[in-house]
Design an enzyme around this catalytic site. Structure first.
Site, PDB file in Angstrom:
ATOM      1  N   ASP A 175      27.563  -7.798 -16.752  1.00  0.00           N
ATOM      2  CA  ASP A 175      27.377  -8.231 -18.214  1.00  0.00           C
ATOM      3  C   ASP A 175      25.766  -8.862 -18.506  1.00  0.00           C
ATOM      4  O   ASP A 175      25.253  -9.488 -17.593  1.00  0.00           O
ATOM      5  CB  ASP A 175      28.553  -9.112 -18.870  1.00  0.00           C
ATOM      6  N   ASP A 205      18.513 -10.506 -15.039  1.00  0.00           N
ATOM      7  CA  ASP A 205      19.779 -11.258 -14.785  1.00  0.00           C
ATOM      8  C   ASP A 205      20.978 -10.052 -15.227  1.00  0.00           C
ATOM      9  O   ASP A 205      21.252 -10.208 -16.197  1.00  0.00           O
ATOM     10  CB  ASP A 205      19.652 -12.615 -15.918  1.00  0.00           C
ATOM     11  N   GLU A 224      30.647 -12.916 -16.712  1.00  0.00           N
ATOM     12  CA  GLU A 224      29.858 -14.060 -16.116  1.00  0.00           C
ATOM     13  C   GLU A 224      29.135 -14.703 -17.145  1.00  0.00           C
ATOM     14  O   GLU A 224      29.299 -16.078 -17.138  1.00  0.00           O
ATOM     15  CB  GLU A 224      28.879 -13.669 -14.938  1.00  0.00           C
ATOM     16  N   GLU A 225      28.577 -14.159 -18.213  1.00  0.00           N
ATOM     17  CA  GLU A 225      27.741 -14.847 -19.137  1.00  0.00           C
ATOM     18  C   GLU A 225      28.572 -15.591 -20.196  1.00  0.00           C
ATOM     19  O   GLU A 225      28.074 -16.475 -20.895  1.00  0.00           O
ATOM     20  CB  GLU A 225      26.777 -14.013 -19.884  1.00  0.00           C
ATOM     21  N   HIS A 228      17.616 -13.907 -20.435  1.00  0.00           N
ATOM     22  CA  HIS A 228      17.991 -14.117 -21.888  1.00  0.00           C
ATOM     23  C   HIS A 228      16.829 -14.026 -22.853  1.00  0.00           C
ATOM     24  O   HIS A 228      17.449 -14.326 -23.905  1.00  0.00           O
ATOM     25  CB  HIS A 228      18.671 -15.506 -21.678  1.00  0.00           C
ATOM     26  N   GLU A 281      21.883 -13.887  -8.225  1.00  0.00           N
ATOM     27  CA  GLU A 281      21.167 -14.389  -9.356  1.00  0.00           C
ATOM     28  C   GLU A 281      19.670 -14.526  -8.881  1.00  0.00           C
ATOM     29  O   GLU A 281      19.199 -14.936  -7.916  1.00  0.00           O
ATOM     30  CB  GLU A 281      21.835 -15.730  -9.812  1.00  0.00           C
ATOM     31  N   HIS A 301      26.884  -9.839 -11.271  1.00  0.00           N
ATOM     32  CA  HIS A 301      27.501  -9.545 -12.616  1.00  0.00           C
ATOM     33  C   HIS A 301      27.064  -8.412 -13.131  1.00  0.00           C
ATOM     34  O   HIS A 301      25.828  -8.522 -13.456  1.00  0.00           O
ATOM     35  CB  HIS A 301      27.909 -10.872 -13.438  1.00  0.00           C
TER      36      HIS A 301
END
Length: 388
Positions: free
Chosen positions: A78, A108, A140-141, A361, A168, A76
């Site tokens: 984003d 990520d 995705e997030e 994150h 991931e 992903h």
């Protein structure tokens, strides 16, 4: 479009990818255009799957023979926000130090996408007998939103892969199962009144609290009866994640809204949780509320769900990933990925990618240079396999 023939390293590509602020509330079209241009420069055609509002897009590309089958490498584009975090450097400029690459999305999961793009010239020069697909999504997030329109095109406008490797961050360990988040919004409507005349009103916050208490009891039952020792924690977690209600300290609250989620183990039907909460609302809350306010109501709405993932035992994707990593056992994780959605769409999946989820994150997010190197070696072995 430009033509790009020189080989770029994963580190160089990672720096380019991180420089695009693809926080989920922003458009990702600039990074998609960059990837599209990069692939075109190496003679690889790609196809966009654009969102309904035209502000975002997924990208799908194939190297090797046309048609169904092959292996898709899924990532992903984003990233999560940096708002409220204290960074020691610009989050969208990669900083290399002590064998690490710092920047938002390095772990990520732009590190994986960078390694995949860097492998493109090698994939392209090979005489692949099995196609290798790239499947890059958006949003995705915020609930795996962007991958769903792409999945709807598999077997139609896009070739359906026989296997999918979702990159991931697993520290390049092979993950064959993960939990799936399901999220609900609960809206409680009562009746306002002056706080000195409380019996004339229906306190929405009070009844929201009763519902939250029932959710605590549901989680306790899940903890007792639904366990899987492969996971940590080994039970489905259930928690309230947001709460809002009331207007002033001297007004009985007319409304209260809260959200909750379950991180479901594979095999758990989340509808069981919703049915139990609805029953509690209808038998233990609404009758009392409507004695005072016939207009009182409780609305429970499922907002989003990501399928819990358990690898398809009839597929050879797990065996392939173990072979490419040189490992002999699989693992589970509690975070969610797009793997279960691919599997539901008829493309059996596994999760394996560079980086540590503990860094995702966070402020000063980073990925180790050694993780990128391990992923690049994995992709080289994938090329060997697809050529054989």
């Amino acid at each position: 479009m430009s033509t790009r023939r020189a080989t770029e390293t994963p580190a160089e590509l990672l720096a380019r990818l991180v420089s695009f602020d693809t926080t989920s509330y922003r458009s990702n079209l600039d990074i998609i255009a960059f990837i599209e241009d990069y692939l075109h420069g190496h003679g690889v055609a790609s196809r966009r799957i654009v969102s309904d509002d035209g502000q975002k897009s997924s990208l799908y590309a194939t190297i090797g023979p046309d048609g169904e089958g092959g292996v898709a490498l899924s990532g992903h584009t984003d990233v999560v926000p940096v708002d409220g975090q204290t960074w020691t450097s610009d989050p969208f400029t990669v900083r290399a130090a002590d064998g690490r690459f710092y920047g938002r999305g390095t772990a990520d999961m732009k590190g994986f996408i960078a390694a995949v793009l860097a492998a493109t010239p090698d994939f392209k020069r090979r005489k692949l007998k099995t196609p290798i697909h790239f499947a890059f999504s958006y949003d995705e997030e915020v609930g795996c939103l962007g991958v769903r329109p792409m999945l709807a095109e598999l077997g139609k406008e896009l070739p359906r892969p026989r296997m999918v490797i979702v990159g991931e961050p697993t520290s390049m360990q092979v993950v064959d199962a993960h939990k799936g988040p399901v999220r609900w919004l609960v809206e409680v409507k009562g009746r306002a009144a002056h706080s000195s005349m409380a019996p004339l009103g229906v306190n929405a916050i009070t009844f929201a609290a009763r519902l939250i208490g029932e959710l605590e009891r549901i989680e306790a039952d899940l903890k007792m009866n639904v366990r899987n020792a492969r996971f940590d924690p080994d039970y489905p977690t259930l928690q309230v994640t947001m709460l809002e209600g009331g207007t002033a300290s001297n007004i009985i609250p007319i409304s209260c809204t809260f959200g909750f989620e379950v991180r479901a183990l594979p095999g758990l039907d989340p509808a069981i949780i919703e049915r139990r909460l609805r029953q509690f609302a209808e038998t233990e809350c609404l009758p009392e509320m409507r004695l005072v306010a016939p207009e009182a109501d409780i609305a429970i709405t499922r907002k989003n769900s990501v399928t819990p993932f358990g690898a398809d035992r009839t597929s050879d994707v797990v065996a392939l990933a173990l072979k490419l990593t040189g490992q002999n056992e699989t693992h589970t994780v509690s975070f969610a990925t797009e793997a279960g959605l691919f599997q539901e769409a008829g493309a059996p999946a596994v999760v394996c990618g560079p980086g540590d989820i503990a860094q995702a994150h966070t402020a000063d997010e980073w990925i180790a240079e050694t993780e990128i190197a391990k992923c690049s070696a994995f992709l080289e072995r994938l090329g060997d396999w697809a050529e054989a």
